[in-house]
Design a protein around this motif. Sequence first.
Motif, PDB file in Angstrom:
ATOM      1  N   VAL A  10       0.817  -1.221   0.000  1.00  0.00           N
ATOM      2  CA  VAL A  10       0.000   0.000   0.000  1.00  0.00           C
ATOM      3  C   VAL A  10       0.850   1.270   0.000  1.00  0.00           C
ATOM      4  N   PRO A  11       1.890   1.399   0.842  1.00  0.00           N
ATOM      5  CA  PRO A  11       2.701   2.630   0.791  1.00  0.00           C
ATOM      6  C   PRO A  11       3.351   2.861  -0.576  1.00  0.00           C
ATOM      7  N   THR A  12       3.854   1.749  -1.159  1.00  0.00           N
ATOM      8  CA  THR A  12       4.485   1.890  -2.475  1.00  0.00           C
ATOM      9  C   THR A  12       3.472   2.324  -3.533  1.00  0.00           C
ATOM     10  N   VAL A  13       2.300   1.719  -3.480  1.00  0.00           N
ATOM     11  CA  VAL A  13       1.256   2.077  -4.449  1.00  0.00           C
ATOM     12  C   VAL A  13       0.852   3.527  -4.295  1.00  0.00           C
ATOM     13  N   VAL A  14       0.762   3.991  -3.078  1.00  0.00           N
ATOM     14  CA  VAL A  14       0.384   5.390  -2.840  1.00  0.00           C
ATOM     15  C   VAL A  14       1.459   6.339  -3.378  1.00  0.00           C
ATOM     16  N   ALA A  15       2.734   5.974  -3.127  1.00  0.00           N
ATOM     17  CA  ALA A  15       3.830   6.823  -3.611  1.00  0.00           C
ATOM     18  C   ALA A  15       3.861   6.868  -5.129  1.00  0.00           C
ATOM     19  N   VAL A  16       3.682   5.702  -5.754  1.00  0.00           N
ATOM     20  CA  VAL A  16       3.661   5.664  -7.227  1.00  0.00           C
ATOM     21  C   VAL A  16       2.499   6.477  -7.764  1.00  0.00           C
ATOM     22  N   SER A  17       1.382   6.389  -7.122  1.00  0.00           N
ATOM     23  CA  SER A  17       0.218   7.166  -7.561  1.00  0.00           C
ATOM     24  C   SER A  17       0.474   8.661  -7.452  1.00  0.00           C
ATOM     25  N   GLN A  18       1.114   9.070  -6.366  1.00  0.00           N
ATOM     26  CA  GLN A  18       1.429  10.494  -6.205  1.00  0.00           C
ATOM     27  C   GLN A  18       2.431  10.982  -7.256  1.00  0.00           C
ATOM     28  N   ARG A  19       3.453  10.118  -7.518  1.00  0.00           N
ATOM     29  CA  ARG A  19       4.427  10.505  -8.540  1.00  0.00           C
ATOM     30  C   ARG A  19       3.778  10.598  -9.922  1.00  0.00           C
ATOM     31  N   ALA A  20       2.871   9.664 -10.209  1.00  0.00           N
ATOM     32  CA  ALA A  20       2.178   9.704 -11.500  1.00  0.00           C
ATOM     33  C   ALA A  20       1.314  10.951 -11.620  1.00  0.00           C
ATOM     34  N   ARG A  21       0.681  11.312 -10.501  1.00  0.00           N
ATOM     35  CA  ARG A  21      -0.157  12.518 -10.533  1.00  0.00           C
ATOM     36  C   ARG A  21       0.702  13.760 -10.745  1.00  0.00           C
ATOM     37  N   LYS A  22       1.853  13.831 -10.022  1.00  0.00           N
ATOM     38  CA  LYS A  22       2.737  14.980 -10.199  1.00  0.00           C
ATOM     39  C   LYS A  22       3.292  15.030 -11.628  1.00  0.00           C
ATOM     40  N   ARG A  23       3.628  13.865 -12.186  1.00  0.00           N
ATOM     41  CA  ARG A  23       4.153  13.850 -13.548  1.00  0.00           C
ATOM     42  C   ARG A  23       3.092  14.304 -14.545  1.00  0.00           C
ATOM     43  N   ALA A  24       1.865  13.853 -14.293  1.00  0.00           N
ATOM     44  CA  ALA A  24       0.782  14.276 -15.189  1.00  0.00           C
ATOM     45  C   ALA A  24       0.585  15.786 -15.120  1.00  0.00           C
TER      46      ALA A  24
END
Length: 520
Positions: free
Chosen positions: A68-82
Amino acid sequence: MFKTLIYLALIAGAAWGLDILHETKGTLVLEWFGRHIETSPMVGLAFVLVAAIILLLLWKSLSFALKVPTVVAVSQRARKRALGLDALSRGIVAANAGDLQRAEKAAADAKKHLPAEPLTLLLEAQTAQLAGDRVRAARVFREMTAISDTKLLGLRGLHAESLRQGDQDAAHAVALQAQNARPLCWSGQAVFDRHTAAKEWAAAHDCIAQNIKARIVDAETARRQKAVLDTAIAMDVEATDPARAIKLLRAALAKEATLVPAAVLLGRLLSRKGDMRAASKMLEGVYAKAPHPEIARAYLDVRVGDSAADRLNRAKSLARCAPEAPESAMVVAAAAIGARDFALARQVMAPLVASGQRPTARMCVIMAELEDRENDAQGLVREWLSRATRAPRDAMWFADGNWSRQWSPISPVTGKLDAYVWAEPKEELSGPMEEPPPAGKPAVLESAPPPATIEPPAKVEIEAKAELQPEPEPAAETVPPAQQKAADIAHRSSPQPVIFPLATPPDDPGPKPAGAARTF
């Protein structure tokens, strides 16, 4: 269809196996933690399958909880990249559209979300250039040179900024650095132009070889550039090392057979060496492909001290190489006038100045010289010279808005190699086409009013005109041409009365010798 058959076969095999298992007689005994369990094989197998499914679900749940922490971090990075990519898209569009406010806002958002993205630096540099902040733009481009992926992009930006500031040395250093890192079109052309502007011909040769290897220039363009460079080097060493100059010029003509400056210089050097036969043959070959007045002059000057008749014979030989070229007719006409073969001069010039043609200024000057040398018809001479001032200009060397009578390997404005082209000046305004003046008749200005409408300004002018009128000669007497010409000379040298100016001055100075009138 084949996959469907496989699925049906698997289902049939499973059903057949379950049927066998169901029909099998026996008991499954399990001793576990002091408990004794007996059941049929079918029930035991079902229990095992259920237990396996439960254990698999538990494992998946535990794995998801751990990730879950990794998934949340990846999601945040994807959102910032978008968000960063969206800001880059908006910023690049705004910067190229000239919208400074939106470009600065998008650049700030992109730097916030994607600080390490190369495009973020590019957008910041473009925004700084749009705002006129050259210092910040240069700083960003220097930061880009520190990154391997954007090094060449940063060098190109620094090159452009150096050119905007007028620092040619810094621009050349940046272009040379980029050329050494990886030859590109802009760096190869910039380094080559710098070497040619500084007349560093050897370095320019090396740059051409490097550009060919990197496929920056095509073979034909490189061949032309090498020929011009060889000609430039030959011009520099013409006086100190003529043997090397001849070798270079032969190589230049081998690469570019119609390079007129190389042919002219080679003909002059061969003539100076005493090899007049080779010089004449070479000039004839080049003239056949490119009829040029400079080649014609070099061909006539191969033998120093030729008589006018010999120059005329050489002009005829050269004209046979390109009989349809107008230059051939003008060369023969000029040589014929020098040899006093006026009939030949008129014959070759007649098609160029005939009715309906537009003779150039040089053609008009040749006709004026012909009228002067043959008939001493000063009226026709002035008429042809007047037409020369209004005639189309003859071709000259042209480069970057400058006209020149002499060729140079580089442009005097930009220093670009092979900038001069042989072209005719453009006519911005042109008047009606003029017919050639008839020989033996005074030229009449079309804008002059009819003689009947001109009134004498005073009685004194009428008396002066009456005194100037020659008395009619008796019809029975005939004056020889020689005596008539001598009388004209004596009349012109004797004191003349004061003549008041007329409203429309005549173009012809007076009577001409008998038999002087000629027509085409």
